[in-house]
Design an enzyme around this catalytic site. Structure first.
Site, PDB file in Angstrom:
ATOM      1  N   GLU A 263      61.452   4.775 -46.832  1.00  0.00           N
ATOM      2  CA  GLU A 263      62.267   5.975 -46.643  1.00  0.00           C
ATOM      3  C   GLU A 263      61.822   6.857 -45.476  1.00  0.00           C
ATOM      4  O   GLU A 263      61.808   8.079 -45.570  1.00  0.00           O
ATOM      5  CB  GLU A 263      62.314   6.787 -47.947  1.00  0.00           C
ATOM      6  CG  GLU A 263      62.979   6.027 -49.081  1.00  0.00           C
ATOM      7  CD  GLU A 263      63.160   6.848 -50.334  1.00  0.00           C
ATOM      8  OE1 GLU A 263      64.222   6.752 -50.966  1.00  0.00           O
ATOM      9  OE2 GLU A 263      62.208   7.591 -50.709  1.00  0.00           O
ATOM     10  N   ASN A 264      61.481   6.219 -44.380  1.00  0.00           N
ATOM     11  CA  ASN A 264      61.231   6.967 -43.150  1.00  0.00           C
ATOM     12  C   ASN A 264      62.579   7.234 -42.483  1.00  0.00           C
ATOM     13  O   ASN A 264      63.234   6.301 -42.009  1.00  0.00           O
ATOM     14  CB  ASN A 264      60.322   6.161 -42.218  1.00  0.00           C
ATOM     15  CG  ASN A 264      60.023   6.887 -40.915  1.00  0.00           C
ATOM     16  OD1 ASN A 264      60.385   8.046 -40.728  1.00  0.00           O
ATOM     17  ND2 ASN A 264      59.354   6.193 -40.009  1.00  0.00           N
TER      18      ASN A 264
END
Length: 697
Positions: free
Chosen positions: A322-323
């Site tokens: 979840e960057n």
């Protein structure tokens, strides 16, 4: 001719025997179901003469496990087994009533032998295993086999050969979002051991907090934990507790995103240089480490080395999920670096970051593991992939030569039923992979993310559904009988409670709190037929809850996969198929209870304003119960409902689907079937009114 007849009779006898053994196997409530089980008709009586001996070459931990086995047997049966206080290395009498024979110490590592053999007759219980890990699993099976009748407690005479299908059978706990005290971790480990799970995955930091003591970087716990973290001594205690139960502990230190807590303590490591504060909401956030800053790698080298010294397991989880890439895109320095190095995406930049931290992990003799976002071109083959977003990346990673663990379909925080998880297989028949590629499928892992759980409620979100996942990861692929799974799950749930888990007992405390009194019957009747909103619907827009929000409301006392709606649905289905009068009576009794419950519920509201949010659910339950009673009355009279009645009831049922208190009624669908059965609409009632149509004819 005689030879042919004898062969035919032998075949018939064999088929009958196999069928009998299959039926007997279904009688027992073992979870996970063993590889093979045969019965011999004998029984081993449990008396105060029970003694346990261990022979062979075990690890020392088998003695603590065998001692706990004796104590648990005493607690289960009430029999005084005081003569053998502890099982020790001196207990080697091969004539003991319970004999454990072990070839070698087991290693807490991937692909270790965990198989075992049990033989029970009237004189002795024998356990044989290659490793003490297998023997420990055998002792858990024996505890599940404890039976009773008017003659007393006993173990049924049988032979079991058992082995796991997958080597990675895990559970993720997430104390980063809501902190979980050590005692919660330990009771979870006890539950895991009972159902033969063997990996505890601990997520130790996130945007909301950094949860373990670093002696090298003390600002991490001083500034970024809100005072809730594990000391290094507590970490060692957890690891030792798990090891004694045959469970590996895999730490996750998530980078480069989900690092707000790290940046609160060390903002100079951030991509965008500013002051950071701990996140109080849940969701996906933009702060990320600066992959162009050499200080980041120096910091991570020291931190990872410190963590590696606390967790002896061979696997080190770096997160990697979840960057958003937004902070990287908003940094002129990062954009310049990417252009200069021919890096065309945030994913490619993160792969470069992963390659630069991999030597640190390798230096500490660890194997890197990360979420499926890290599966990008150029990632070294020896990195383990944990798939959460779907199965495509899972199978692509094993085809590419990566070992992989499946979590997609095992997200127990999403409040889905045990049946959904149970039928989710890491290696289904239609998987397009070769036998060689399939060897890279390590297994699966249930994930208990911590957004909406507290120490009071977490057990109810894990258990007993995770036992169904444990069976999927241990037992053979063709073990898929959902009804039998639920039958055994109900029994195992009670056994888990006896270990100290609070998934059942927490409810009474919470009901009394919500009712502001002792009489909780009206609320209990409602809570039995509701479940919290599923998937990610409870926290609408990620803005309804913070880490400080109260988790003592309706959606917290309601539990996933409620038994009452499941049983009621099956009763309705069977009734509409058969017209069974006994079923009809049971259904009507249940409906009358729901119809009348609303009046009692309104009385609760006088002293408990917190329950106002549940009032619509209570009203809707009463109204649709009345509708169902009217439908059954029409079925009894062999009549079809008028169009106006059907339209009115359809609107009522549609309204009853609306959430209240972040919960939903779970009995709308079966009552809809009763309405459909009398609607006169052949298209909607064809599957619900088999019996009704046949009686009219």
């Amino acid at each position: 001719m005689l030879t042919t007849r004898f062969a035919i009779l032998t075949l018939i006898f064999a088929l009958i025997t196999v069928n009998l053994f299959s039926q007997l196997n279904n009688i027992y409530s073992i979870v996970p179901k063993p590889f093979s089980l045969n019965t011999n008709g004998e029984r081993f009586a449990i008396t105060n003469q029970l003694r346990v001996s261990v022979t062979g070459h075990p690890d020392h931990r088998i003695y603590a496990n065998a001692s706990r086995f004796v104590r648990r047997m005493a607690e289960r049966t009430g029999i005084f087994l005081d003569e053998q206080g502890f099982v020790t290395a001196k207990d080697t009498n091969s004539a003991s009533s319970v004999l454990i024979v072990i070839k070698r110490p087991g290693k807490l590592q991937l692909r270790e032998d965990e198989s075992y053999f049990i033989q029970i007759n009237s004189k002795q219980v024998q356990v044989r295993a290659e490793t003490d890990l297998g023997a420990m699993h055998a002792l858990e099976t024996l505890m599940q086999l404890v039976s009773a009748d008017s003659s007393g407690y006993y173990l049924p005479g049988l032979t079991i050969n058992d082995k796991p299908r997958f080597t990675w059978r895990g559970l993720l706990l997430d104390p980063a979002l809501h902190f979980l005290p050590v005692n919660v971790i330990k009771r979870t480990l006890d539950g895991m051991a009972a159902v033969k799970l063997n990996v505890l995955h601990l997520t130790l930091c996130n945007d909301q907090g950094f949860r373990f003591e670093s002696k090298i970087f003390p600002r991490l716990q001083q500034l970024a934990s809100d005072g809730n973290f594990y000391t290094q001594e507590q970490i060692k205690d957890i690891v030792n507790y798990a090891s004694e139960r045959g469970i590996r502990v895999v730490p996750e230190v998530v980078v480069p995103a989900h690092t707000t807590a790290i940046l609160v303590a060390y903002p100079e490591l951030a991509t965008l240089k500013k002051e950071y504060t701990l996140q109080r909401y849940f969701g996906v956030f933009d702060p990320v480490l600066d992959p162009t800053n050499e200080k980041v790698y120096t910091f991570l080298s020291k931190l990872f080395t410190e963590v590696a010294g606390l967790f002896p397991d061979q696997v080190f989880h770096i997160g990697g999920d979840e960057n958003t890439g937004k902070d990287w895109n908003n940094s002129r320095q990062i954009r310049t670096y990417m252009r200069a190095n021919g890096i065309d995406s945030a994913a490619a930049l993160q792969t470069l970051f992963n390659k630069k931290i991999l030597p640190v992990i390798t230096k500490n003799k660890k194997t890197m593991m990360g979420w499926d976002e890290i599966f990008q071109p150029g990632l070294p083959e020896d990195v383990i992939i944990q798939s959460w977003r779907g199965k495509q990346a899972f199978y692509e990673s094993v085809k590419a030569g990566h070992d992989a663990v499946l979590s997609n379909g095992y997200y127990i925080d999403l409040i889905q039923p045990a049946s959904y998880h149970y039928l989710n297989d890491p290696q289904p028949d239609d998987a397009d992979i070769s036998a060689k590629q399939a060897q890279h499928i390590l297994g699966g892992e249930a994930t208990m993310w911590g957004e909406h759980v507290t120490p009071e409620t977490v057990d109810s979100r894990i258990w007993p559904r995770t036992a169904a996942i444990a069976e999927r990861l241990w037992s053979e692929k063709d073990v898929r009988d959902v009804d039998d799974m639920y039958r055994r799950l109900d029994i195992v749930s009670l056994q888990l409670e006896q270990l100290g888990l609070c998934h059942l007992s927490f409810k009474n405390t919470m009901l009394r709190r919500l009712c502001n009194g002792y009489d909780t019957r009206a609320l209990q009747a409602l809570v039995d037929v509701i479940e919290p909103l599923k998937i990610y619907e409870r926290n609408q827009g990620d803005t309804m809850y913070t880490i400080f929000s109260p988790y003592t409301k309706l959606a917290d006392v309601a539990t996933p996969d409620q038994a009452v709606p499941r049983i009621f649905t099956k009763q309705v289905d069977d009734f509409l198929q058969t017209g069974d009068s006994t079923l009809e009576t049971e259904i009507k009794q249940q409906l009358l209870k729901w119809q009348n419950n609303h009046i009692a519920f309104l009385t609760l509201l006088r002293n408990s304003p917190v329950l106002q949010e549940a009032e619509p659910l209570s009203l809707h339950l009463s109204e649709i119960a009345a509708t169902a009673l009217e439908a059954i009355d029409l079925i009894q009279r062999h009549e079809t409902a008028g169009k106006q009645w059907v339209q009115q009831k359809e609107m009522l049922l549609e309204t009853a689907k609306e959430q209240g208190g972040r919960c939903e009624l779970q009995v709308v669908a079966p009552i809809q079937k009763l309405v459909n059965a009398v609607s006169g609409d052949a298209e909607t009632s064809s599957t619900e009114s088999t019996w009704l149509v046949s009686t009219r004819q």
